[in-house]
Write a protein that holds these residues in place. Structure first.
Motif, PDB file in Angstrom:
ATOM      1  N   VAL A  75       0.841  -1.205   0.000  1.00 18.75           N
ATOM      2  CA  VAL A  75       0.000   0.000   0.000  1.00 18.75           C
ATOM      3  C   VAL A  75       0.875   1.254   0.000  1.00 18.75           C
ATOM      4  O   VAL A  75       0.624   2.199  -0.759  1.00 18.75           O
ATOM      5  CB  VAL A  75      -0.987  -0.013   1.192  1.00 18.75           C
ATOM      6  CG1 VAL A  75      -1.674   1.332   1.360  1.00 18.75           C
ATOM      7  CG2 VAL A  75      -2.027  -1.124   1.001  1.00 18.75           C
ATOM      8  N   ILE A  76       1.918   1.263   0.824  1.00 10.96           N
ATOM      9  CA  ILE A  76       2.826   2.417   0.846  1.00 10.96           C
ATOM     10  C   ILE A  76       3.516   2.576  -0.512  1.00 10.96           C
ATOM     11  O   ILE A  76       3.616   3.689  -1.044  1.00 10.96           O
ATOM     12  CB  ILE A  76       3.855   2.286   1.984  1.00 10.96           C
ATOM     13  CG1 ILE A  76       3.145   2.449   3.328  1.00 10.96           C
ATOM     14  CG2 ILE A  76       4.982   3.307   1.832  1.00 10.96           C
ATOM     15  CD1 ILE A  76       3.982   2.050   4.531  1.00 10.96           C
ATOM     16  N   GLY A  77       3.966   1.465  -1.095  1.00 11.37           N
ATOM     17  CA  GLY A  77       4.572   1.526  -2.426  1.00 11.37           C
ATOM     18  C   GLY A  77       3.593   2.027  -3.467  1.00 11.37           C
ATOM     19  O   GLY A  77       3.960   2.796  -4.368  1.00 11.37           O
ATOM     20  N   GLY A 106       6.304   7.389  -8.591  1.00 13.61           N
ATOM     21  CA  GLY A 106       7.437   6.467  -8.491  1.00 13.61           C
ATOM     22  C   GLY A 106       8.450   6.830  -7.438  1.00 13.61           C
ATOM     23  O   GLY A 106       9.411   6.104  -7.232  1.00 13.61           O
ATOM     24  N   ALA A 107       8.255   7.958  -6.770  1.00 13.65           N
ATOM     25  CA  ALA A 107       9.126   8.383  -5.663  1.00 13.65           C
ATOM     26  C   ALA A 107      10.609   8.332  -6.032  1.00 13.65           C
ATOM     27  O   ALA A 107      11.423   7.756  -5.328  1.00 13.65           O
ATOM     28  CB  ALA A 107       8.841   7.559  -4.413  1.00 13.65           C
ATOM     29  N   GLY A 108      10.933   8.889  -7.171  1.00  9.51           N
ATOM     30  CA  GLY A 108      12.338   8.973  -7.557  1.00  9.51           C
ATOM     31  C   GLY A 108      12.808   7.922  -8.545  1.00  9.51           C
ATOM     32  O   GLY A 108      13.930   8.005  -9.039  1.00  9.51           O
ATOM     33  N   LEU A 109      11.992   6.928  -8.822  1.00  9.37           N
ATOM     34  CA  LEU A 109      12.381   5.954  -9.850  1.00  9.37           C
ATOM     35  C   LEU A 109      12.357   6.652 -11.206  1.00  9.37           C
ATOM     36  O   LEU A 109      11.422   7.386 -11.519  1.00  9.37           O
ATOM     37  CB  LEU A 109      11.419   4.763  -9.874  1.00  9.37           C
ATOM     38  CG  LEU A 109      11.477   3.820  -8.686  1.00  9.37           C
ATOM     39  CD1 LEU A 109      10.366   2.774  -8.785  1.00  9.37           C
ATOM     40  CD2 LEU A 109      12.829   3.137  -8.618  1.00  9.37           C
ATOM     41  N   PRO A 110      13.366   6.431 -12.010  1.00  6.43           N
ATOM     42  CA  PRO A 110      13.411   7.096 -13.314  1.00  6.43           C
ATOM     43  C   PRO A 110      12.265   6.646 -14.230  1.00  6.43           C
ATOM     44  O   PRO A 110      11.927   5.465 -14.279  1.00  6.43           O
ATOM     45  CB  PRO A 110      14.751   6.652 -13.900  1.00  6.43           C
ATOM     46  CG  PRO A 110      15.530   6.066 -12.785  1.00  6.43           C
ATOM     47  CD  PRO A 110      14.543   5.615 -11.758  1.00  6.43           C
ATOM     48  N   LEU A 111      11.677   7.599 -14.927  1.00  5.57           N
ATOM     49  CA  LEU A 111      10.624   7.276 -15.894  1.00  5.57           C
ATOM     50  C   LEU A 111      11.163   6.430 -17.044  1.00  5.57           C
ATOM     51  O   LEU A 111      10.401   5.733 -17.703  1.00  5.57           O
ATOM     52  CB  LEU A 111       9.972   8.542 -16.429  1.00  5.57           C
ATOM     53  CG  LEU A 111       9.007   9.249 -15.479  1.00  5.57           C
ATOM     54  CD1 LEU A 111       8.529  10.561 -16.083  1.00  5.57           C
ATOM     55  CD2 LEU A 111       7.829   8.352 -15.137  1.00  5.57           C
ATOM     56  N   PRO A 129       0.989   1.387 -12.344  1.00  6.41           N
ATOM     57  CA  PRO A 129       1.621   0.363 -11.511  1.00  6.41           C
ATOM     58  C   PRO A 129       1.385   0.593 -10.018  1.00  6.41           C
ATOM     59  O   PRO A 129       1.215  -0.363  -9.256  1.00  6.41           O
ATOM     60  CB  PRO A 129       3.104   0.484 -11.849  1.00  6.41           C
ATOM     61  CG  PRO A 129       3.143   1.077 -13.210  1.00  6.41           C
ATOM     62  CD  PRO A 129       1.951   1.995 -13.274  1.00  6.41           C
ATOM     63  N   GLY A 130       1.337   1.868  -9.608  1.00  5.54           N
ATOM     64  CA  GLY A 130       1.081   2.166  -8.196  1.00  5.54           C
ATOM     65  C   GLY A 130      -0.302   1.725  -7.770  1.00  5.54           C
ATOM     66  O   GLY A 130      -0.484   1.189  -6.668  1.00  5.54           O
ATOM     67  N   LEU A 131      -1.292   1.944  -8.639  1.00  9.50           N
ATOM     68  CA  LEU A 131      -2.658   1.500  -8.331  1.00  9.50           C
ATOM     69  C   LEU A 131      -2.737  -0.026  -8.249  1.00  9.50           C
ATOM     70  O   LEU A 131      -3.378  -0.568  -7.351  1.00  9.50           O
ATOM     71  CB  LEU A 131      -3.638   2.037  -9.374  1.00  9.50           C
ATOM     72  CG  LEU A 131      -3.878   3.544  -9.341  1.00  9.50           C
ATOM     73  CD1 LEU A 131      -4.693   3.975 -10.560  1.00  9.50           C
ATOM     74  CD2 LEU A 131      -4.570   3.952  -8.043  1.00  9.50           C
ATOM     75  N   ILE A 132      -2.079  -0.698  -9.173  1.00 15.23           N
ATOM     76  CA  ILE A 132      -2.069  -2.164  -9.153  1.00 15.23           C
ATOM     77  C   ILE A 132      -1.376  -2.669  -7.890  1.00 15.23           C
ATOM     78  O   ILE A 132      -1.895  -3.552  -7.200  1.00 15.23           O
ATOM     79  CB  ILE A 132      -1.387  -2.729 -10.417  1.00 15.23           C
ATOM     80  CG1 ILE A 132      -2.200  -2.375 -11.667  1.00 15.23           C
ATOM     81  CG2 ILE A 132      -1.197  -4.243 -10.295  1.00 15.23           C
ATOM     82  CD1 ILE A 132      -1.458  -2.612 -12.975  1.00 15.23           C
ATOM     83  N   LEU A 133      -0.223  -2.096  -7.589  1.00 13.87           N
ATOM     84  CA  LEU A 133       0.509  -2.514  -6.397  1.00 13.87           C
ATOM     85  C   LEU A 133      -0.307  -2.267  -5.135  1.00 13.87           C
ATOM     86  O   LEU A 133      -0.442  -3.154  -4.287  1.00 13.87           O
ATOM     87  CB  LEU A 133       1.854  -1.777  -6.315  1.00 13.87           C
ATOM     88  CG  LEU A 133       2.720  -2.055  -5.089  1.00 13.87           C
ATOM     89  CD1 LEU A 133       3.096  -3.532  -5.005  1.00 13.87           C
ATOM     90  CD2 LEU A 133       3.977  -1.188  -5.125  1.00 13.87           C
TER      91      LEU A 133
END
Length: 125
Positions: free
Chosen positions: A11-13, A22-27, A41-45
């Motif tokens: 949920v936090i991810g 993405g909290a800093g993950l490169p696009l 991906p955040g919604l799925i996760l």
């Protein structure tokens, strides 16, 4: 305890993916994927992976009869998430090992639980 940890971290991810893209993950990691941001991906996760982990944690806490099934679904869901992440992104992180291990432990513990129930019923009859 594993399920609560899996639920909270998924949920936090998911929140980090949606709110902070993405909290800093490169696009660039998403290049060639169906996603142009980390919102999908955040919604799925958060909802799918986190939701199944949370449902399994709640049923385990309440000792519900469907606990083993939901725990197996949650464990396999976590493992599938990691496989898909590796396949789509092509990027490796030590955290993937941790979360794949978490899903594996959930599945193995489910099998142990089901086996002990089977043995218990066999001896009770």
């Amino acid at each position: 305890m594993l399920l609560w940890f899996g639920a909270a971290s998924a949920v936090i991810g998911g929140i980090l993916g949606v709110v902070f893209n993405g909290a800093g993950l490169p696009l660039e990691y998403l290049k060639g994927t169906p996603f142009d941001s980390y919102v999908g991906p955040g919604l799925i996760l958060g909802f799918v992976v986190g939701g199944t982990q949370l449902a399994a944690a709640i049923t385990a806490h309440n000792r519900h009869s469907n606990n083993a099934v939901l725990t197996a679904i949650a464990g396999f869901g976590m493992m599938i998430w990691i496989f898909a992440e590796l396949a789509i992104l092509g990027e490796f992180s030590w955290l993937q090992v941790v979360y794949f291990g978490l899903g594996t432990c959930e599945v193995i513990l489910t099998l142990v639980l089901l086996n002990s129930r089977k043995d218990h019923h066999k001896h009770a009859v």
